[in-house]
Every structure is written in structure tokens, then in C-alpha cells.
Design a protein around this motif. Structure first.
Motif, PDB file in Angstrom:
ATOM      1  N   SER A 178       1.053   4.295  -2.890  1.00  0.00           N
ATOM      2  CA  SER A 178       0.831   5.707  -2.562  1.00  0.00           C
ATOM      3  C   SER A 178       1.987   6.563  -3.058  1.00  0.00           C
TER       4      SER A 178
ATOM      5  N   ASN B 140       0.830  -1.205   0.000  1.00  0.00           N
ATOM      6  CA  ASN B 140       0.000   0.000   0.000  1.00  0.00           C
ATOM      7  C   ASN B 140       0.867   1.259   0.000  1.00  0.00           C
TER       8      ASN B 140
ATOM      9  N   SER C 200      -6.618   2.435   3.950  1.00  0.00           N
ATOM     10  CA  SER C 200      -5.658   1.364   4.209  1.00  0.00           C
ATOM     11  C   SER C 200      -5.564   1.082   5.705  1.00  0.00           C
TER      12      SER C 200
ATOM     13  N   SER D 192      -7.033   7.217   0.163  1.00  0.00           N
ATOM     14  CA  SER D 192      -6.630   5.810   0.220  1.00  0.00           C
ATOM     15  C   SER D 192      -5.805   5.503   1.466  1.00  0.00           C
TER      16      SER D 192
END
Lengths: 112, 149, 174
Positions: free
Chosen positions: A39, A35, A81, A77
Motif C-alpha cells: 500500500s 500488505n 486486506s 485494497s
């Protein structure tokens, strides 16, 4: 190009953790690292050399800002997450108190 | 605020936390309210407010209930935040479109400007803060239940 | 240049976090990756993301440490060690090879196309009234994304409260 490729390598390290490890907490850590790399990749796509942060100040003409659109997408996001990681941790805690282990190959019994 | 329950940390940590935690919460609220003027916004400020509650639970222990927020209240506030954001979105139908910014824009660099954006920031901040605190509270209550057995 | 150093540090810390035998140490190494990511966001001029990443990382570490405290697992060397490792490495290699060809088509680092965003940057502050363009995009131009985010966060909270509720474990006696 080189920075993008380093981001993909970071993604592959997380993928290695997800595919290879048998401990559930290690798998969750691998997912979180994947993740992070996604990003960073999104934000790097919008970077402009000698750019300013996308916040206007007083008495300033619009010139040479970095791209605010990937930053806005990544901002949502990051919080998602965290929530997904907490959900996975909750499931892992339930598995630990039901089976007494974090090892995914030991979870064989089907108990409703 | 400082009570003598068995769980929790030492007296020094409790005293310093009691002095500091209100400033952390105040900084979170500042970040939420100034989201349209400076870096920050509903997400970052909401997580900061949630962290101040988490600090209270960590320091004063699970039994002390220093935050006075139960899980039901957290769920209700979470729903209120989500419905508030949806209501602000539906408010745009007064001028014909979803998510239309119907309030006055005001002048730039003013705290009361930008129409519905500060209201949306407050709704998002409430939702994120209470949602993350509900997650933490669910984990803590589970541990407490397991110790009680 | 700083970005290269930070990214190499992140890859190293991620490898340590994956390979460390102690669960507590690997959680701390994951925290190192997250804080390096926060610094990288500051360098690429994204202060909103840096603030959010910092506080999210702290909460993430608190939850992970509470979950893994006093629960350690001795590492076992399983039978098909060579086959599993080779299969994973070959998959990662193929992934890297194809991603190299895909990344060559992207614009160079530091020179984005900025086709959609030019309009946002010229008119955004006047149309939305917000001088922070990221907040303007999140809550006005792309507010549907934020609505979906709120729905996803709500679903995650409901899922956690449902999974961890008390009555679930009461009906099962060992």
C-alpha cells in the motif's frame, strides 16, 4: 529510489515471517505487513513534491495535486486486506480448537 | 440501555459508553454522507459505524444484546447493500451504459450534488459496516458457544 | 526526511513483531507498524487513506487480540534451524537484488509521470460533480474496481460465517 527500496525491505521482513515462522498467527502478521508495504509503495509512486491533497477547495485553480489514482486503488485494497485477515483468523481459530495448537508442523492428522 | 447482566465491563465504562457511542455512529454517518466533499467516504465511514457496534458488544457483553442485530439480520443487510450498489450500477442503463451517472450533477460544494455518487457511498457504507460487524459477531458467537459446552 | 524515519521505524517494528516470543506483544508491535503507516499516508498527502487505515487498524487489532487471547504457544527450536534461516535469507537477498534493478527504471520520487490522471484532474470535478477526486475516481471512473471489491468483501463474509458456524463443530466429538 531510497524510499522505494526501504518499502521492498519492509516487504522482505514480512516475507521472512511468512516463510520462516511456524506459528499461524505469526504467518498472518507477516502477510499483513506485506500488505502494508505494498500500500505504501503504491501511494509513494503518486507523490509529487509540494503537492496538495487531491481535494478541490473553493476559488482554486487546478495546480500541483498529488496523483489520486493510486490512492483510489489502495483505498479498496485496505478494506479487502482486513476481510482477508479476518478469514485467515477464522481458519486459525478452527485449527486451534481442532488440533489444540497454532504450530503448522503439528497438523498432520487428516480428520474430515 | 444499562442493564445488570453479569458479562461486560464495570458500571463506569457502561455509562460512558452509553453516552459516547451515539456520537461515534453519528460521526461515521457524517463521514459517509460527506464523502464527495471532504476526505472519507463509504469505506472509512462504514468501518466507523461497525466500530460503534463492536464497542457496544465489547462493553455490554455478548448476552446483553444491546445492539439488537442478530446474525441473520446482518446477513440480510449485507446482501441489501451489495444489491443496492449493483442496482445503482444497472440504473445507468437508462442512458445506455453501465455505471453511468444519470442524475443531475448540481453545483459544486453542495451536499446534494454529484448525481449517484452519494447513493453509491451510502450503499458501500452499509455493506462495509454490516459486513465487518457480521464478521465480529461470528467470532463472538463462536466463543459463546464454546463457553456453553 | 520524515518518511525515511517513519519507514525505518516501520521496518524495526515489523522485525520486532515477527521475532517476539509472546503472541500478544507481537500483535501490539504490528499495531505500531499500522499506525506508522497511517502517519506516512498523512505525510504523502492522502487523507482518505489515513482515515481508512486508522479505523481499519483498530478493528484489525480487536480481532487479532480476541483471537490470540489466552492461547499462547511455547516457542520451540526445531532441528533444521540453520538450513531454514539461510534458505529464507538467501531468497530474500535474491529478491532484493532483482528489485534493485527493477526500481532503477521507475521515475524519481516526487516526479510522477501522471499521464492518465491529468485528464481526470482537469475534467473530473465537472464530469462527476464530486470535488473529492479520490471519491470521483473510486465511484465513477473506476467503479468496476469498487464492484469487484464489494464482491470480494461479500465472499469473505460468507467464508467466515461458513467456517465459524455452530453445526460444523457439533458433529465432531473428541
Amino acid at each position: 529510489m531510497g524510499l522505494y527500496f526501504l518499502c521492498i525491505i519492509l516487504f522482505c521482513v514480512g516475507l521472512y515471517g511468512v516463510l520462516r515462522k511456524r506459528n499461524i498467527v505469526k504467518i498472518i502478521i507477516g502477510l499483513v505487513i506485506m500488505n502494508y508495504s505494498i500500500s505504501l509503495f503504491f501511494v509513494l509512486l503518486g507523490y509529487k513534491f509540494h503537492g496538495r491533497a487531491p481535494i478541490e477547495s473553493q476559488n482554486q485553480t487546478i495546480a500541483n495535486m498529488v496523483d489520486p489514482l493510486p490512492q483510489a486503488l489502495v483505498l479498496t485494497s485496505i478494506v479487502i486486506s482486513l476481510a482477508v485477515m479476518a478469514l485467515l483468523i477464522a481458519i486459525a481459530i478452527r485449527i486451534y480448537e481442532r488440533y489444540g495448537t497454532f504450530d503448522i508442523t503439528k497438523i498432520k492428522r487428516l480428520r474430515g | 440501555m444499562i442493564n445488570n447482566s453479569k458479562s461486560g465491563m464495570s458500571l463506569i465504562v457502561r455509562t460512558v459508553t452509553g453516552l459516547v457511542v451515539c456520537f461515534i455512529m453519528l460521526f461515521g454517518i457524517y463521514i459517509i454522507l460527506h464523502g464527495h466533499l471532504s476526505p472519507g467516504g463509504g469505506f472509512a465511514g462504514g468501518v466507523m459505524v461497525a466500530l460503534s457496534f463492536v464497542l457496544l458488544v465489547l462493553v455490554f457483553g455478548k448476552d446483553a444484546n444491546a445492539t439488537r442485530i442478530s446474525k441473520n439480520l446482518a446477513s440480510n443487510l449485507d446482501s441489501i447493500g451489495a444489491l443496492m450498489f449493483l442496482g445503482i450500477a444497472l440504473l445507468g442503463f437508462a442512458q445506455g451504459a453501465f455505471f453511468r451517472n444519470i442524475l443531475g450533477k448540481g453545483s459544486h460544494f453542495d451536499l446534494f450534488s454529484a448525481g449517484t455518487i452519494p447513493l453509491s457511498n451510502i450503499a458501500i457504507g452499509l455493506k462495509v459496516a454490516v459486513g465487518l460487524f457480521a464478521i465480529f459477531l461470528a467470532l463472538v458467537i463462536l466463543e459463546k458457544f464454546k463457553e456453553g459446552q | 526526511m520524515e518518511l525515511y524515519i517513519l519507514l525505518i521505524f516501520m521496518i524495526f517494528a515489523a522485525f520486532v513483531a515477527i521475532e517476539m516470543k509472546d503472541l500478544f506483544s507481537s500483535v501490539i508491535a504490528m499495531g505500531a507498524v499500522g499506525f506508522a503507516l497511517c502517519l506516512a499516508f498523512l505525510i504523502v498527502k492522502a487523507p482518505d487513506l489515513a482515515i481508512t487505515q486508522l479505523v481499519v487498524e483498530i478493528l484489525c487489532l480487536i480481532i487479532l487480540i480476541r483471537a490470540t487471547m489466552n492461547k499462547d504457544l511455547p516457542l520451540v527450536i526445531e532441528g533444521r534451524w540453520v538450513f531454514n534461516t539461510m534458505a529464507t535469507l538467501i531468497f530474500a537477498g535474491v529478491f532484493l537484488f532483482f528489485s534493485y534493478w527493477a526500481l532503477k527504471e521507475l521515475p524519481n520520487f516526487g516526479e510522477p509521470l501522471m499521464t492518465v490522471v491529468r485528464k481526470y484532474m482537469e475534467e473530473g470535478a465537472d464530469k462527476t460533480g464530486s470535488v473529492n477526486l479520490v471519491t470521483g475516481v473510486v465511484l465513477d471512473f473506476r467503479a468496476y474496481d469498487t464492484l469487484g471489491e464489494a464482491a470480494a468483501l461479500f465472499a469473505a463474509v460468507i467464508g467466515i460465517v461458513t467456517v465459524l458456524r455452530k453445526t460444523g463443530s457439533k458433529s465432531h466429538d473428541k
